[in-house]
Scaffold this motif. Structure first.
Motif, PDB file in Angstrom:
ATOM      1  N   TYR A 227       0.838  -1.202   0.000  1.00 25.14           N
ATOM      2  CA  TYR A 227       0.000   0.000   0.000  1.00 25.14           C
ATOM      3  C   TYR A 227       0.878   1.259   0.000  1.00 25.14           C
ATOM      4  O   TYR A 227       2.007   1.272   0.500  1.00 25.14           O
ATOM      5  CB  TYR A 227      -0.893   0.045   1.244  1.00 25.14           C
ATOM      6  N   ILE A 228       0.302   2.328  -0.544  1.00 21.63           N
ATOM      7  CA  ILE A 228       0.785   3.692  -0.324  1.00 21.63           C
ATOM      8  C   ILE A 228      -0.215   4.361   0.613  1.00 21.63           C
ATOM      9  O   ILE A 228      -1.415   4.408   0.313  1.00 21.63           O
ATOM     10  CB  ILE A 228       0.886   4.488  -1.633  1.00 21.63           C
ATOM     11  N   GLN A 229       0.277   4.857   1.744  1.00 15.17           N
ATOM     12  CA  GLN A 229      -0.604   5.454   2.750  1.00 15.17           C
ATOM     13  C   GLN A 229      -0.244   6.927   2.964  1.00 15.17           C
ATOM     14  O   GLN A 229       0.928   7.304   2.910  1.00 15.17           O
ATOM     15  CB  GLN A 229      -0.492   4.703   4.084  1.00 15.17           C
ATOM     16  N   VAL A 230      -1.290   7.703   3.189  1.00 18.73           N
ATOM     17  CA  VAL A 230      -1.130   9.135   3.461  1.00 18.73           C
ATOM     18  C   VAL A 230      -1.757   9.415   4.829  1.00 18.73           C
ATOM     19  O   VAL A 230      -2.974   9.583   4.932  1.00 18.73           O
ATOM     20  CB  VAL A 230      -1.793   9.994   2.374  1.00 18.73           C
ATOM     21  N   PRO A 231      -0.947   9.439   5.892  1.00 21.93           N
ATOM     22  CA  PRO A 231      -1.496   9.724   7.228  1.00 21.93           C
ATOM     23  C   PRO A 231      -1.545  11.223   7.511  1.00 21.93           C
ATOM     24  O   PRO A 231      -0.625  11.970   7.172  1.00 21.93           O
ATOM     25  CB  PRO A 231      -0.502   9.020   8.160  1.00 21.93           C
ATOM     26  N   LEU A 232      -2.635  11.655   8.120  1.00 20.42           N
ATOM     27  CA  LEU A 232      -2.814  13.035   8.558  1.00 20.42           C
ATOM     28  C   LEU A 232      -3.132  12.996  10.048  1.00 20.42           C
ATOM     29  O   LEU A 232      -4.114  12.366  10.466  1.00 20.42           O
ATOM     30  CB  LEU A 232      -3.950  13.705   7.789  1.00 20.42           C
ATOM     31  N   GLN A 233      -2.304  13.688  10.857  1.00 22.15           N
ATOM     32  CA  GLN A 233      -2.443  13.590  12.307  1.00 22.15           C
ATOM     33  C   GLN A 233      -2.356  14.978  12.957  1.00 22.15           C
ATOM     34  O   GLN A 233      -1.759  15.898  12.417  1.00 22.15           O
ATOM     35  CB  GLN A 233      -1.344  12.696  12.904  1.00 22.15           C
ATOM     36  N   ILE A 234      -2.948  15.046  14.130  1.00 15.89           N
ATOM     37  CA  ILE A 234      -2.828  16.201  15.016  1.00 15.89           C
ATOM     38  C   ILE A 234      -2.224  15.702  16.318  1.00 15.89           C
ATOM     39  O   ILE A 234      -2.644  14.658  16.840  1.00 15.89           O
ATOM     40  CB  ILE A 234      -4.189  16.873  15.261  1.00 15.89           C
ATOM     41  N   GLY A 235      -1.244  16.427  16.840  1.00 15.74           N
ATOM     42  CA  GLY A 235      -0.543  15.967  18.031  1.00 15.74           C
ATOM     43  C   GLY A 235      -0.386  17.043  19.080  1.00 15.74           C
ATOM     44  O   GLY A 235      -0.616  18.235  18.843  1.00 15.74           O
ATOM     45  N   TYR A 236       0.031  16.592  20.237  1.00 19.58           N
ATOM     46  CA  TYR A 236       0.258  17.472  21.387  1.00 19.58           C
ATOM     47  C   TYR A 236       1.526  17.024  22.087  1.00 19.58           C
ATOM     48  O   TYR A 236       1.769  15.825  22.250  1.00 19.58           O
ATOM     49  CB  TYR A 236      -0.940  17.422  22.347  1.00 19.58           C
ATOM     50  N   ARG A 237       2.340  18.012  22.497  1.00 19.18           N
ATOM     51  CA  ARG A 237       3.582  17.722  23.217  1.00 19.18           C
ATOM     52  C   ARG A 237       3.387  18.059  24.700  1.00 19.18           C
ATOM     53  O   ARG A 237       3.456  19.221  25.092  1.00 19.18           O
ATOM     54  CB  ARG A 237       4.742  18.557  22.659  1.00 19.18           C
ATOM     55  N   PRO A 238       3.157  17.091  25.571  1.00 21.50           N
ATOM     56  CA  PRO A 238       3.035  17.397  27.005  1.00 21.50           C
ATOM     57  C   PRO A 238       4.362  17.804  27.632  1.00 21.50           C
ATOM     58  O   PRO A 238       4.384  18.555  28.601  1.00 21.50           O
ATOM     59  CB  PRO A 238       2.505  16.095  27.606  1.00 21.50           C
ATOM     60  N   LEU A 239       5.458  17.303  27.073  1.00 19.17           N
ATOM     61  CA  LEU A 239       6.793  17.650  27.563  1.00 19.17           C
ATOM     62  C   LEU A 239       7.661  17.991  26.362  1.00 19.17           C
ATOM     63  O   LEU A 239       7.718  17.245  25.396  1.00 19.17           O
ATOM     64  CB  LEU A 239       7.420  16.484  28.342  1.00 19.17           C
ATOM     65  N   MET A 240       8.372  19.126  26.456  1.00 15.33           N
ATOM     66  CA  MET A 240       9.278  19.503  25.383  1.00 15.33           C
ATOM     67  C   MET A 240      10.215  20.589  25.874  1.00 15.33           C
ATOM     68  O   MET A 240       9.924  21.290  26.848  1.00 15.33           O
ATOM     69  CB  MET A 240       8.515  19.997  24.152  1.00 15.33           C
ATOM     70  N   THR A 241      11.351  20.708  25.210  1.00 10.23           N
ATOM     71  CA  THR A 241      12.285  21.783  25.494  1.00 10.23           C
ATOM     72  C   THR A 241      11.864  23.033  24.735  1.00 10.23           C
ATOM     73  O   THR A 241      10.964  22.986  23.890  1.00 10.23           O
ATOM     74  CB  THR A 241      13.714  21.381  25.096  1.00 10.23           C
ATOM     75  N   ARG A 242      12.534  24.140  25.030  1.00 12.60           N
ATOM     76  CA  ARG A 242      12.159  25.399  24.394  1.00 12.60           C
ATOM     77  C   ARG A 242      12.426  25.374  22.898  1.00 12.60           C
ATOM     78  O   ARG A 242      11.699  25.982  22.118  1.00 12.60           O
ATOM     79  CB  ARG A 242      12.942  26.539  25.050  1.00 12.60           C
ATOM     80  N   SER A 243      13.457  24.655  22.470  1.00 14.94           N
ATOM     81  CA  SER A 243      13.774  24.589  21.047  1.00 14.94           C
ATOM     82  C   SER A 243      12.918  23.574  20.298  1.00 14.94           C
ATOM     83  O   SER A 243      13.029  23.456  19.083  1.00 14.94           O
ATOM     84  CB  SER A 243      15.252  24.228  20.865  1.00 14.94           C
TER      85      SER A 243
END
Length: 324
Positions: A227-243
């Motif tokens: 298959y060729i798949q095209v995923p579209l997602q929305i995400g959230y970062r609960p933890l991350m650095t400033r950069s």
């Protein structure tokens, strides 16, 4: 009598013009002359005291005070017409002794050294405080870095395990290891969106339960599809650095799968037996370690993979990637 009235105005005008021509002494001029007079008196007292202009030596004999020399009388400058006389001291000030001058110089040098040491100590403390603050504080991202990390492009690849869920008792499916490789574009901050494209090889073990008189090994076959798949997602970062280069991601969305081909199998399934496009829901968890990414996702089919059978895809995938 008439002569008196004629001469009196002339005399009055003459006196007024003479007074106007006399210089007017302002308070500033008077104060300046007084200061100059005091300066001349002080210079004469210092010259009479015999104080050497060279620096002090450590000889104790030089610390012996000299006898006081009386200040000779100096002529007082005469005051100008209409100017008050300069103030004169009631008693002549005794000249400063050599020992007193040396002591004052020693005290001034000691105070100067003390002030220098205090300034050096304050400077060292400021440097230490600045170094500790810079060590604890994360460097701010420059505009170029912020722009680069706000939109990132990455590639990934890894294995997957897939099977088909069906409500028919006559058919069964077992998971086999497949693979996927792809790329994505991700943009945003703590809340972000991601669009990708990937090539997926799905492999499963299919078998039949209804054929009597034959063993199970003779009635199963490996089903491989691409298959060729095209995923579209929305995400959230609960933890991350400033950069935004390091952190944890939670993301979910959907993907559109397009069938490229199905390999030959013992069940005689061809491309015509599959639905050309399939929609799957997906959700996953990801970790960013600088440029390295690790992802685990679950794919849940909501449309049948086969045209004549009720079979939906169930797949778990893991990927290792690199982002730019």
């Amino acid at each position: 009598m008439n002569r008196f009235f004629l001469i009196a105005p002339f005399v009055l005008v003459t006196q007024l013009s003479a007074q106007a021509q006399q210089p007017v002494q302002s308070p500033v001029i008077e104060r300046t002359e007084s200061i100059l007079y005091e300066k001349r008196i002080t210079e004469k007292r210092v010259s009479n005291s015999g104080i050497p202009s060279s620096p002090l030596s450590g000889n104790p004999a030089s610390m012996v005070p000299e006898p006081v020399v009386a200040e000779p009388s100096s002529p007082v400058p005469s005051a100008r017409p209409g100017q008050p006389a300069a103030p004169q001291p009631a008693f002549p000030e005794p000249p400063a002794s050599q020992s007193e001058i040396r002591l004052l110089r020693m005290l001034m040098e000691a105070q100067g050294h003390k002030i220098d040491s205090i300034q050096q100590e304050i400077f060292r403390q400021k440097q230490a405080a600045t170094a500790s603050t810079e060590g604890q504080r994360e460097p701010a991202a420059s505009p170029a870095t912020f722009k680069r990390d706000n939109v990132s492009v990455g590639v990934y690849m890894g294995p997957n395990l897939s099977t088909y869920s069906t409500d028919q008792d006559s058919l069964g499916s077992r998971a086999r290891v497949g693979y996927q490789l792809g790329l994505y574009v991700r943009g945003g901050g703590r809340l972000f969106g991601q669009l990708g494209a990937e090539y997926v090889g799905i492999s499963s073990k299919r078998y039949s339960k209804d054929d009597k008189g034959a063993s199970l090994n003779q009635l199963n076959s490996t089903i491989n599809t691409h298959y060729i798949q095209v995923p579209l997602q929305i995400g959230y970062r609960p933890l991350m650095t400033r950069s935004k280069r390091t952190g944890i991601r939670i993301q979910a969305g959907a993907e559109l799968s397009y069938l490229l081909k199905a390999d030959k199998n013992d069940f005689k399934l061809t491309d015509a037996d599959y639905n050309q496009t399939v929609i799957n829901l997906l959700g996953g968890l990801g970790v960013d370690l600088g440029p390295i990414t690790l992802d685990v996702a679950y794919h849940h089919g909501i449309r049948d993979a086969y045209r004549v059978e009720n079979a939906k895809l169930r797949m778990v995938s893991a990927s290792l990637g690199f982002k730019f």
